[in-house]
Scaffold this motif. Structure first.
Motif, PDB file in Angstrom:
ATOM      1  N   GLU A 285      -4.547   3.382 -16.798  1.00 57.45           N
ATOM      2  CA  GLU A 285      -3.544   2.585 -16.110  1.00 57.45           C
ATOM      3  C   GLU A 285      -3.125   3.253 -14.804  1.00 57.45           C
ATOM      4  N   GLY A 286      -3.024   4.586 -14.835  1.00 58.79           N
ATOM      5  CA  GLY A 286      -2.512   5.308 -13.675  1.00 58.79           C
ATOM      6  C   GLY A 286      -3.427   5.249 -12.476  1.00 58.79           C
ATOM      7  N   LEU A 287      -4.732   5.291 -12.689  1.00 60.87           N
ATOM      8  CA  LEU A 287      -5.669   5.244 -11.574  1.00 60.87           C
ATOM      9  C   LEU A 287      -5.561   3.913 -10.835  1.00 60.87           C
ATOM     10  N   ALA A 288      -5.468   2.832 -11.589  1.00 58.16           N
ATOM     11  CA  ALA A 288      -5.303   1.519 -10.959  1.00 58.16           C
ATOM     12  C   ALA A 288      -3.966   1.443 -10.221  1.00 58.16           C
ATOM     13  N   LEU A 289      -2.934   2.005 -10.817  1.00 58.64           N
ATOM     14  CA  LEU A 289      -1.614   2.024 -10.190  1.00 58.64           C
ATOM     15  C   LEU A 289      -1.643   2.819  -8.888  1.00 58.64           C
ATOM     16  N   ALA A 290      -2.263   3.995  -8.922  1.00 55.18           N
ATOM     17  CA  ALA A 290      -2.339   4.830  -7.721  1.00 55.18           C
ATOM     18  C   ALA A 290      -3.115   4.117  -6.617  1.00 55.18           C
ATOM     19  N   GLN A 291      -4.153   3.412  -6.981  1.00 52.49           N
ATOM     20  CA  GLN A 291      -4.935   2.692  -5.976  1.00 52.49           C
ATOM     21  C   GLN A 291      -4.135   1.533  -5.394  1.00 52.49           C
ATOM     22  N   ARG A 292      -3.365   0.821  -6.221  1.00 58.57           N
ATOM     23  CA  ARG A 292      -2.530  -0.268  -5.705  1.00 58.57           C
ATOM     24  C   ARG A 292      -1.489   0.250  -4.728  1.00 58.57           C
ATOM     25  N   GLN A 293      -0.923   1.416  -5.019  1.00 62.72           N
ATOM     26  CA  GLN A 293       0.146   1.975  -4.200  1.00 62.72           C
ATOM     27  C   GLN A 293      -0.370   2.920  -3.110  1.00 62.72           C
ATOM     28  N   ALA A 294      -1.689   3.044  -2.975  1.00 65.24           N
ATOM     29  CA  ALA A 294      -2.313   3.915  -1.967  1.00 65.24           C
ATOM     30  C   ALA A 294      -1.794   5.350  -2.089  1.00 65.24           C
ATOM     31  N   LEU A 295      -1.723   5.844  -3.330  1.00 65.14           N
ATOM     32  CA  LEU A 295      -1.254   7.203  -3.584  1.00 65.14           C
ATOM     33  C   LEU A 295      -2.420   8.183  -3.550  1.00 65.14           C
ATOM     34  N   GLU A 296      -2.121   9.409  -3.126  1.00 65.87           N
ATOM     35  CA  GLU A 296      -3.077  10.501  -3.223  1.00 65.87           C
ATOM     36  C   GLU A 296      -2.716  11.305  -4.460  1.00 65.87           C
TER      37      GLU A 296
END
Length: 322
Positions: A285-296
């Motif tokens: 879940e976190g990887l998809a979330l980070a990609q949606r939010q453009a997180l590093e």
């Protein structure tokens, strides 16, 4: 205007706060009043602690916790700022970051109420109706006040230290300083680069209980970093490690294969909260979330006796050569 460092002096200032220590490593111009700077830095972190600590019975945070539902509570602007960010990340992460996890934190013995898990308190906290915290808490920015629409025990330990780091960076800027590395526990922020233009080198800790080892090194310039993990504060239950971070969606401590998550952001408050959110969410879940939010973000995952890295942004795997 920031002071130039034509004759910089490397100084380290530090002091106690929030059950740990803050530190500032700074390249200072000659003649900087270090005593006044130290006092201002200490005052900044003490203000955050006074307002946001769940351990202080008279903190502004606990005034909200103790207030009846639907009753407005006047709060200072810094607390309002942190609550606004916390609720925003709670909404964006779909509850993976939850500033309303205080009852679970206390029930499992990680908070101020008790030092060991209490089965009755755990059942009560886990079975309580769960209106999402970003819906249960209303902020009146213009009036600097807060009210609850459902029972909720707030805990800002997943964001307040990052905010304190940002406050110290603001103090340094107000004193005209432009080259510093600010740290509080696992949260850090680089103010500019070092005086010679070299980025600040920050060690990424290897997530091994009881061991201080380096997994890698980050180069920081005008950037913040925070790490959340399961290897410093945890319980052993039936041979399983239960991290101090709570997943209120499950009504229990985080239990997944994530050893740590490191997040880079412009502010340490954002990095701190997102690191917690991605730890709770887990890598799927976190990887998809980070990609949606453009997180590093960088996850270190336990795979048997090995650690596997998964990341986004600068931490993403390098593309194969053409």
């Amino acid at each position: 205007m920031p002071k130039t460092c034509s004759d910089p002096q490397r100084q380290t200032l530090h002091g106690p706060t929030m059950g740990t220590r803050w530190s500032v490593t700074c390249d200072m111009p000659a003649g900087t009043d270090t005593a006044a700077l130290h006092a201002a830095l200490a005052a900044a972190v003490d203000t955050v602690d006074t307002q946001m600590s769940p351990w202080k019975p008279d903190s502004d945070l606990n005034r909200i916790n103790q207030a009846p539902c639907h009753t407005w509570v006047a709060v200072p602007q810094p607390l309002l700022e942190v609550l606004a960010c916390a609720l925003d990340i709670s909404r964006l992460s779909r509850g993976a970051f939850d500033p309303g996890a205080g009852a679970l934190v206390d029930a499992w013995g990680f908070g101020a109420a008790r030092q060991a898990p209490d089965a009755q308190a755990i059942r009560a906290a886990a079975q309580a109706p769960r209106t999402p915290t970003h819906e249960a808490l209303e902020l009146d920015q213009a009036g600097a006040r807060v009210r609850k629409h459902a029972p909720r025990q707030l805990d800002l330990c997943g964001i307040a230290k990052g905010y304190a780091v940002d406050c110290m960076a603001t103090v340094l800027q107000a004193h005209g300083l432009a080259h510093a590395l600010v740290a509080l526990d696992g949260e850090l922020r680089a103010l500019g680069a070092q005086a010679d233009g070299t980025p600040w080198a920050v060690a990424l800790e290897r997530p091994v209980p009881g061991l201080r080892a380096v997994q890698g090194v980050l180069a920081l310039q005008d950037l913040a970093v925070a790490t959340s993990g399961d290897y410093r504060h945890y319980l052993e239950v039936g041979g399983a490690r239960l991290a101090h971070s709570m997943d209120t969606r499950r009504g229990a401590p985080v239990r997944n294969d994530v050893a740590s998550v490191t997040v880079l952001a412009r502010t340490c408050m954002q990095a701190d909260a997102w690191a917690t959110a991605l730890l709770v969410a887990g890598v799927g879940e976190g990887l998809a979330l980070a990609q949606r939010q453009a997180l590093e973000a960088l996850w270190l995952l336990r795979r048997g006796d090995a650690l596997v890295e998964v990341g986004t942004g600068r931490f993403a795997p390098a593309a194969p050569a053409a």
